[in-house]
Design a protein around this motif. Structure first.
Motif, PDB file in Angstrom:
ATOM      1  N   SER A  31       2.426  -1.500   4.429  1.00 31.52           N
ATOM      2  CA  SER A  31       1.796  -0.198   4.223  1.00 31.52           C
ATOM      3  C   SER A  31       2.787   0.913   4.503  1.00 31.52           C
ATOM      4  CB  SER A  31       0.583  -0.028   5.144  1.00 31.52           C
ATOM      5  OG  SER A  31       0.070   1.298   5.066  1.00 31.52           O
ATOM      6  N   GLU A  32       2.658   1.974   3.748  1.00 27.01           N
ATOM      7  CA  GLU A  32       3.366   3.189   4.097  1.00 27.01           C
ATOM      8  C   GLU A  32       2.822   3.712   5.423  1.00 27.01           C
ATOM      9  OE1 GLU A  32       5.910   5.146   3.327  1.00 27.01           O
ATOM     10  OE2 GLU A  32       6.576   3.558   1.985  1.00 27.01           O
ATOM     11  N   LYS A  33       3.599   4.546   6.072  1.00 26.21           N
ATOM     12  CA  LYS A  33       3.198   5.092   7.358  1.00 26.21           C
ATOM     13  C   LYS A  33       2.493   6.438   7.157  1.00 26.21           C
ATOM     14  CE  LYS A  33       6.506   7.922   6.589  1.00 26.21           C
ATOM     15  NZ  LYS A  33       6.192   9.336   6.246  1.00 26.21           N
ATOM     16  N   SER A  53      -5.235  -1.658   3.708  1.00 21.87           N
ATOM     17  CA  SER A  53      -4.560  -2.718   4.462  1.00 21.87           C
ATOM     18  C   SER A  53      -5.569  -3.709   5.032  1.00 21.87           C
ATOM     19  CB  SER A  53      -3.721  -2.112   5.585  1.00 21.87           C
ATOM     20  OG  SER A  53      -2.674  -1.324   5.062  1.00 21.87           O
ATOM     21  N   VAL A  87       0.861  -1.194   0.000  1.00 19.33           N
ATOM     22  CA  VAL A  87       0.000   0.000   0.000  1.00 19.33           C
ATOM     23  C   VAL A  87       0.890   1.234   0.000  1.00 19.33           C
ATOM     24  CG1 VAL A  87      -1.796   1.261   1.230  1.00 19.33           C
ATOM     25  CG2 VAL A  87      -1.826  -1.250   1.207  1.00 19.33           C
ATOM     26  N   CYS A  88       1.006   1.859  -1.161  1.00 17.47           N
ATOM     27  CA  CYS A  88       1.864   3.034  -1.334  1.00 17.47           C
ATOM     28  C   CYS A  88       0.993   4.171  -1.862  1.00 17.47           C
ATOM     29  CB  CYS A  88       3.004   2.703  -2.291  1.00 17.47           C
ATOM     30  SG  CYS A  88       4.216   4.015  -2.488  1.00 17.47           S
ATOM     31  N   THR A  89       0.088   4.638  -1.021  1.00 17.24           N
ATOM     32  CA  THR A  89      -0.978   5.562  -1.405  1.00 17.24           C
ATOM     33  C   THR A  89      -1.068   6.700  -0.390  1.00 17.24           C
ATOM     34  OG1 THR A  89      -2.528   4.163  -0.180  1.00 17.24           O
ATOM     35  CG2 THR A  89      -2.341   3.751  -2.563  1.00 17.24           C
ATOM     36  N   THR A  98      -2.181   9.011   2.784  1.00 19.10           N
ATOM     37  CA  THR A  98      -2.308   8.571   4.176  1.00 19.10           C
ATOM     38  C   THR A  98      -3.682   8.041   4.534  1.00 19.10           C
ATOM     39  OG1 THR A  98      -0.572  10.094   4.899  1.00 19.10           O
ATOM     40  CG2 THR A  98      -2.144   9.360   6.565  1.00 19.10           C
ATOM     41  N   HIS A 152      -4.410   4.291   3.778  1.00 26.55           N
ATOM     42  CA  HIS A 152      -3.556   3.199   4.256  1.00 26.55           C
ATOM     43  C   HIS A 152      -4.351   2.147   5.018  1.00 26.55           C
ATOM     44  CE1 HIS A 152       0.238   5.980   4.244  1.00 26.55           C
ATOM     45  NE2 HIS A 152      -0.206   5.717   3.039  1.00 26.55           N
ATOM     46  N   LEU A 180      -0.061   4.018   9.523  1.00 29.33           N
ATOM     47  CA  LEU A 180      -1.121   3.074   9.183  1.00 29.33           C
ATOM     48  C   LEU A 180      -2.488   3.672   9.473  1.00 29.33           C
ATOM     49  CD1 LEU A 180      -2.023   0.244   8.300  1.00 29.33           C
ATOM     50  CD2 LEU A 180      -1.711  -0.490  10.679  1.00 29.33           C
TER      51      LEU A 180
END
Length: 377
Positions: A98-100, A86, A75-77, A79, A82, A102
């Motif tokens: 996931s990018e932070k 996820s 998941v690179c989207t 905020t 996320h 979460l």
């Protein structure tokens, strides 16, 4: 499992960070197979798919998640997406990174960690700087006793990304009150930093922080012209740890300096170490070490084995660190290794972010919950 086994990867989001870090990391690792890429803008997804050899392109995230060839979802989207993406991946029985952050609320992140454990899937938060070779060396020195009892951990993450008010601010939380201070650098930058320091010093006991807005008017993505917005662009904090160690932390995206702007300083009874993750002169990072009998810090050169194959200190930092993250993450899944930097760790970081925001608003120290709130595989 066989070293020849490959993990089918689906990446959601085809923006700059996917291009600079995520996709190069998967392409470079022979145990990962880029099966699918999804973006709401098909031209963007097609462009990166062709660039990185991704076999399938989607514009609907649900279709990628449900693709039987996709075993792990990245998941690179933005905020706010996320957590739902996820959770959808977990519900589909897919491993997920996931990018932070979460989630904005730590309890939501703890719940995601619990759901992943119940589903038997693995999770990881994109805390990129854990995978700096210099930082990982400091962690080894802590674990093997080289630094002795840890007294102080200082963490900085600061660069001048948003110092220029004409550079558009991204990802303002939906529904935020623009007339009140909106936590920002402490969320986007601070979550990394709080995780790094916790990794070195152990669980937080209490924190106190000061959040501030220095640039009151700036461009905001999606809005016309300069906007008056009370976004927090710098935070300073103190921390006490269960171990008895003390911490000093600062995050900023208006402090003059280059990316990524991370410094980690660890002082113990037997030695001290400083990792400086600032790209300067074509070098991604430096590492220094001192001992009580040799108090002048000396530069440490790590062996080539500390770096992902095909990289050096001259590799751009997003690719260098993320290639390391990817190889650890894929190996954890395929070889059933212990999980590191999971959704639980993301939840603990967000819990500390939330405590620092509360501390600022109430002008007092905030105690962190003493008991472990979740467990993950």
């Amino acid at each position: 499992m066989s070293g020849q086994q490959r993990l089918g990867v689906g990446v959601i989001g085809a923006h700059a960070w996917a291009e600079q870090a995520h996709l190069p990391g998967y392409r470079a690792y022979e145990r990962a197979e880029l099966v699918a890429l999804c973006d709401t803008v098909p031209e963007r997804a097609q462009h990166l798919a062709q660039m990185f050899g991704v076999r399938k392109v989607y514009t609907d995230a649900a279709e990628l998640i449900n693709d039987p060839e996709v075993q792990m979802v990245d998941v690179c989207t933005p905020t706010d997406t996320h957590l739902p993406l996820s959770l959808a991946a977990i519900a589909a029985g897919k491993h997920v990174i996931s990018e932070k952050p979460l989630a904005h609320d730590a309890q939501d992140a703890f719940e995601a960690a619990r759901l992943a454990q119940a589903a038997g899937v693995r999770t990881k938060l994109g805390f990129t700087f854990r995978y700096s070779p210099a930082v990982r060396q400091i962690k080894r020195w802590i674990d093997d006793g080289t630094l002795g009892e840890i007294f102080h951990v200082h963490g900085l993450e600061q660069n001048s990304q948003f110092l220029d008010p004409s550079y558009p601010l991204r990802q303002v939380p939906a529904g935020a009150d623009w007339n009140a201070l909106i936590p920002s650098s402490i969320v986007g930058y601070g979550s990394h930093l709080l995780d790094l320091v916790r990794w070195c010093a152990g669980e937080y006991k209490s924190v106190i922080g000061s959040l501030h807005n220095y640039v009151p008017e700036r461009l905001v993505r999606g809005y016309e012209g300069m906007q008056r917005i009370m976004v927090e662009d710098g935070t300073a904090a103190l921390a006490e740890f269960v171990s008895g160690a003390q911490g000093i932390l600062q995050t900023s995206y208006i402090a003059v300096g280059n990316y990524p702007g991370v410094e980690l300083r660890v002082y113990g009874s037997r030695g001290a170490a400083v990792a400086r993750l600032v790209e300067e002169g074509g070098v991604a990072e430096t590492l220094h070490f001192a001992t009580p009998d040799q108090v002048e810090f000396r530069k440490i050169d790590l062996p080539s084995t500390a770096y992902p194959p095909g990289t050096t200190l001259h590799t751009p930092w997003p690719e260098l660190y993320y290639r390391n993250l990817i190889r650890y993450w894929v190996d954890e899944i395929l070889d059933e290794l212990p999980g590191e930097c999971t959704f639980y760790d993301g939840a603990k970081s967000q819990q500390t972010v939330n405590a620092l925001v509360q501390s600022h608003r109430e002008r007092r120290w905030i105690d962190l919950p003493p008991e472990r709130e979740a467990s993950v595989p």
